[in-house]
Design a protein around this motif. Structure first.
Motif, short mmCIF file in Angstrom:
data_model
loop_
_atom_site.label_atom_id
_atom_site.label_comp_id
_atom_site.label_asym_id
_atom_site.label_seq_id
_atom_site.Cartn_x
_atom_site.Cartn_y
_atom_site.Cartn_z
N ASP A 1 0.86 -1.18 0.00
CA ASP A 1 0.00 0.00 0.00
C ASP A 1 0.90 1.24 0.00
O ASP A 1 1.64 1.45 -0.96
N ASP B 1 -2.59 0.56 12.25
CA ASP B 1 -3.57 -0.33 11.66
C ASP B 1 -4.66 -0.67 12.68
O ASP B 1 -4.36 -0.81 13.87
N TYR C 1 -3.77 -3.22 6.63
CA TYR C 1 -2.59 -4.00 6.28
C TYR C 1 -2.74 -5.48 6.66
O TYR C 1 -2.67 -6.36 5.82
N MET D 1 -1.76 -10.64 4.80
CA MET D 1 -1.64 -9.25 4.38
C MET D 1 -2.77 -8.94 3.40
O MET D 1 -2.89 -9.60 2.35
N ALA E 1 -3.35 -5.70 2.28
CA ALA E 1 -2.97 -4.57 1.45
C ALA E 1 -2.37 -5.06 0.14
O ALA E 1 -1.86 -6.18 0.05
#
Length: 712
Positions: A19, A91, A98, A109, A111
């Motif tokens: 990201d 987060d 994420y 994950m 992202a």
């Protein structure tokens, strides 16, 4: 969401773009928009492992094998490490950006992940910059009270930060290296009874360090919130907006004294410095001096020759006086109450009997009288505080905290010209004093010198861009003057600077509410209450329920606020407003309005120039039918605050109470013209009787087109 290449087919990479994050394997760094995000080695390896496998699930067994190779650990250990990574990245486990958890199985994950090998890396410009946050444009001094309409709880404060507001890309803040909070030193004495010594040493050390230019020291009231709490140093640092934490203990047996202290850099988790002092009780002053010098050295603060000479001077040569002073501080900042303040008063006077030139004892008396005034609103205490502060400064003009206390005392008592002089002098002595600019802004604002006030607040932000209190003060100013869209952006910045502060999220919620974003406001208030229940968050949550027509829920929240802040007329007014909306609640509402009236009158005895309190008093009087006083109070408010958005807002409510629709629309037009959001007027049940009025509809339609940041 874009699909990610599978782990099996992904080419070898020098790192990953996750990201808005850049994970550089060669440099072992994680950055966002060029800013480092410090991660311990285990946290870094965990993040890399999840990035490599994205978007696939990595089970607990796989994580153990890849990150904790050769060790036997439990899933709980992995979960705790994931929590640390999330905290560092900002987060939210409930709305992950994420890392997402799969209950009982592991983590993955979520992202978008790209290998850095697939990216051009020729210049820093390739790093993604911050996203534009839609309608937000532009950007809480230690906790500040704001006078706002009940629609925003009348109680908004900042010394004392959810992730739908989770930090915008590029907003991870690296606190300046010379920022510190001194926590209370734990009493480890076998017989106990020396907590005052640990508390007092910490308070005196904080004050001593705060007098040194180049050091930003968290306020004692903020740092001592963590006394007897189980909180890790990273959370404490995030809450207080500092990089370094000093913690330790004291142990006294007879004439023997042991003081241990360690200075922690929370960005890395490492001890910068630690020391144990095994001395006699008579060496107490020398220990305090050594502690200050060691911290200054560890933080690499360069002292001028004048400051170095002052730093070498003990506050008193009388050990008994110093011990009494520390005991007085402990009483002063223990459980609040008149008895404790009287005991502190006596102890400080005993210290002065030992050393009549002990400036810090006078400073303690200054604080004692100021705190007494806060509790009782006894105007006589203002005079006593002035005298004690003045004597302290006469003996030692380097006591910056005394000057600040005196300046704020002038502010809350409406003597803005005197406050202006105090803060101007502070800035002359230190042009980098952000608190001085904040105080000067408050003084200008109190004189309705709006442009000069805003300039001062922005100077505070300019000299210390990462100082949360300066940003909060600017947000408070923007909020007070009806610029809620700009206030939202500023408060959002504060939540990035101090992401563990409940008051930061409360202020953000208040500004979102004022902008008409009730859902965003509700989420912010929920975050604030989850971090710590406060009167302002309860009251503001009640306001959201009020706008949604859930009056019983609103009354429940407002009632909780009165339990915490029973002397604040605004929360009683809030409660009465919610009860007023139901026929069954009107009798109780009348009683609560009368209580609010009494408290407002007490407040005006101290600051008779507070226009908003005058108009609120007029409004309460109108609701209970005390028509003889309404006009007198309202006229006083309009004379003092003719350009105050909230004065005109309440004037509209008062006009509706006497069924004067034309006057209500005139006042409402003034309020909206000064920045009161049209969408809040449209949502407020108080104006339900006007909704079919053509002029009312035209007013709102025109305002919603012209007001910046309105949400439709």
């Amino acid at each position: 969401m874009e699909s990610n290449p599978s782990a099996a087919t992904r080419p070898a990479a020098t790192g990953y773009q996750v990201d808005d994050l850049i994970i550089d394997l060669g440099q072992q760094r994680v950055t966002r928009a060029g800013n480092d995000i410090p991660l311990p080695q285990l946290s870094f390896e965990l993040l890399v492992t999840l990035a490599r496998a994205a978007p696939d699930l990595v089970t607990f067994d796989q994580l153990t094998e890849r990150v904790w190779t050769g060790l036997v650990i439990t899933p709980e250990t992995i979960s705790q490490r994931v929590k640390l990574v999330r905290d560092a990245l900002g987060d939210d486990p409930h709305a992950p950006r994420y890392i997402a958890g799969v209950r009982g199985r592991g983590y993955r994950m979520v992202a978008t992940v790209r290998p850095l090998a697939d990216r051009r890396r020729s210049s820093p410009a390739d790093v993604p910059g911050p996203r534009v946050l839609g309608w937000l444009g532009g950007i809480l001094a230690v906790a500040l009270l704001l006078a706002a309409p009940w629609a925003i709880s009348r109680y908004l404060r900042g010394p004392q930060p959810a992730e739908p507001f989770a930090r915008a890309p590029g907003s991870v803040v690296v606190q300046p290296p010379r920022t510190i909070a001194v926590l209370p030193l734990l009493d480890m004495s076998p017989a106990g009874g020396n907590a005052y010594l640990g508390d007092g040493l910490a308070q005196e050390l904080s004050a001593r360090l705060a007098r040194i230019r180049g050091l930003r020291v968290a306020a004692r009231t903020s740092a001592f919130v963590f006394k007897d709490r189980r909180a890790d140093v990273r959370t404490i640092a995030q809450t207080l907006g500092v990089r370094h934490i000093l913690e330790g203990s004291v142990r006294r047996e007879g004439d023997h004294l042991r003081v241990t202290a360690q200075l922690i850099d929370t960005s890395s988790g490492y001890n910068v410095w630690s020391q144990t002092y095994d001395r006699t009780w008579q060496d107490l002053l020398a220990i305090e001096d050594d502690l200050a010098r060691s911290i200054i050295g560890a933080l690499q603060v360069v002292l001028s020759s004048e400051l170095a000479q002052r730093a070498a001077q003990p506050p008193t040569t009388h050990l008994v006086a110093f011990d009494l002073y520390l005991a007085g501080l402990a009483k002063l900042h223990g459980p609040a109450g008149v008895t404790q303040l009287e005991e502190a008063d006596e102890t400080f006077h005993q210290a002065l009997a030992q050393d009549p030139k002990f400036a810090l004892a006078y400073a303690g008396l200054c604080q004692r009288y100021a705190m007494g005034y806060d509790q009782t609103r006894d105007a006589a205490l203002v005079t006593q505080a002035e005298a004690a502060c003045g004597q302290a400064l006469k003996l030692d003009d380097s006591l910056r905290e005394v000057s600040a206390a005196l300046g704020h005392l002038y502010l809350v008592s409406g003597r803005n010209v005197q406050a202006q002089a105090i803060f101007r002098n502070a800035i002359r002595g230190d042009p980098g004093d952000a608190d001085g600019y904040v105080g000067l802004g408050e003084a200008y604002d109190g004189q309705q010198r709006t442009a000069e006030a805003e300039h001062s607040y922005r100077q505070a932000v300019d000299v210390e861009p990462t100082y949360w209190a300066a940003q909060t003060a600017l947000g408070n100013f923007l909020f007070r003057h009806g610029r809620s869209g700009a206030a939202v952006a500023t408060y959002r910045r504060v939540t990035e600077l101090i992401p563990a502060s409940p008051l930061a999220f409360n202020n953000l919620g208040a500004a979102l509410e004022m902008s008409g974003d009730f859902q965003g406001a509700a989420t912010a208030f929920e975050r604030s209450l989850a971090l710590e229940p406060t009167r302002s968050a309860y009251s503001n949550s009640g306001t959201v329920y009020y706008f949604l027509g859930r009056y019983a829920d609103a009354a429940r929240m407002f009632s909780r606020a009165t339990e915490i802040a029973g002397e604040d007329h605004r929360v009683w007014g809030n409660l009465a407003d919610a009860l007023w909306q139901t026929d069954a609640g009107r009798v109780q509402a009348q009683g609560d309005y009368r209580r609010a009236m009494a408290l407002a009158q007490r407040s005006l005895e101290v600051n008779s120039k507070d226009a908003v309190t005058w108009i609120q008093l007029a409004y309460y009087s109108a609701r209970v039918g005390d028509t003889d006083r309404v006009q007198r109070y309202a006229s006083r408010a309009l004379a003092l605050g003719s350009d105050d958005v909230f004065v005109h807002y309440y004037a509209a409510l008062i006009a509706l109470e006497r069924r004067d629709t034309a006057a209500a629309l005139d006042s409402l037009s003034h309020a909206v013209g000064l920045g009161y959001p049209a969408q809040l007027v449209r949502a407020a049940p108080d104006f339900a009787s006007l909704r079919s009025n053509v002029r009312f509809q035209q007013l709102l339609a025109q305002a919603e087109k012209s007001q910046p940041g309105s949400i439709r």
